[in-house]
Design a protein around this motif. Sequence first.
Motif, PDB file in Angstrom:
ATOM      1  N   VAL A 159       5.365  11.187   4.378  1.00  0.00           N
ATOM      2  CA  VAL A 159       4.725   9.878   4.189  1.00  0.00           C
ATOM      3  C   VAL A 159       3.308  10.010   3.640  1.00  0.00           C
ATOM      4  O   VAL A 159       2.912   9.267   2.750  1.00  0.00           O
ATOM      5  CB  VAL A 159       4.730   9.071   5.509  1.00  0.00           C
ATOM      6  CG1 VAL A 159       3.757   7.919   5.471  1.00  0.00           C
ATOM      7  CG2 VAL A 159       6.116   8.550   5.781  1.00  0.00           C
ATOM      8  N   GLY A 160       2.536  10.930   4.157  1.00  0.00           N
ATOM      9  CA  GLY A 160       1.138  11.041   3.741  1.00  0.00           C
ATOM     10  C   GLY A 160       0.979  11.320   2.262  1.00  0.00           C
ATOM     11  O   GLY A 160       0.305  10.576   1.535  1.00  0.00           O
ATOM     12  N   ALA A 161       1.608  12.373   1.796  1.00  0.00           N
ATOM     13  CA  ALA A 161       1.476  12.757   0.386  1.00  0.00           C
ATOM     14  C   ALA A 161       2.130  11.729  -0.533  1.00  0.00           C
ATOM     15  O   ALA A 161       1.558  11.357  -1.566  1.00  0.00           O
ATOM     16  CB  ALA A 161       2.094  14.135   0.166  1.00  0.00           C
ATOM     17  N   GLY A 162       3.313  11.269  -0.168  1.00  0.00           N
ATOM     18  CA  GLY A 162       4.017  10.309  -1.013  1.00  0.00           C
ATOM     19  C   GLY A 162       3.285   8.989  -1.138  1.00  0.00           C
ATOM     20  O   GLY A 162       3.150   8.433  -2.231  1.00  0.00           O
ATOM     21  N   THR A 163       2.779   8.483  -0.034  1.00  0.00           N
ATOM     22  CA  THR A 163       2.068   7.211  -0.061  1.00  0.00           C
ATOM     23  C   THR A 163       0.796   7.312  -0.884  1.00  0.00           C
ATOM     24  O   THR A 163       0.482   6.413  -1.671  1.00  0.00           O
ATOM     25  CB  THR A 163       1.742   6.746   1.378  1.00  0.00           C
ATOM     26  OG1 THR A 163       2.965   6.603   2.090  1.00  0.00           O
ATOM     27  CG2 THR A 163       0.995   5.435   1.384  1.00  0.00           C
TER      28      THR A 163
END
Length: 182
Positions: A96-100
């Motif tokens: 979630v962190g990198a993708g968002t």
Amino acid sequence: RMWPSLAIAVPVFIIGILVNITFALIIAFFRATYIDLWGVFLCVILMSISGLFYIIGGQYLIGKFLQLIPISGYQGGVGAFKFVVLPVLIGIVGGVGAGTRWYRTIFLEEIGKDYVRTARAKGLAEPQVLFKHVLKNAMIPILTGAVVVLPLLFMGSLITESFFGIPGLGSYTIDAINSQDF
């Protein structure tokens, strides 16, 4: 061994993209506010945590402490659901962190373009501009990046399948490496 691997990789891929796009749109919608600031801060924190910590923490918290689902193992058919839920959830949360942050950057780049200013000048509401114009045009780099992520799903399954005792291609590869069967 392909089916257990696909039972983890496909939901992580599809649900992960949908979750990342949703969070990125929310953060981009509230750009230059506290929601944007805290959203980016949370994404950086999530990116900074190792995937192994997510696996071990998830196994301990959800599998051992709360005893909601089994920690490891696999069963074919419909019974596979209870064994696949936790690895899929951990795979989604881990990305979630990198993708968002990446999708947020794409959306903010699209928001600054001329066609968005024209849509706003015509009187369209901000949600309409985001969903009708920005999301549609941002899908080109998002889908291009999604193809790049496909090999990473296999690499992630190496670790995930080993820790969860799932008899998929990832654990098969680890077994081959351990027995020096190149």
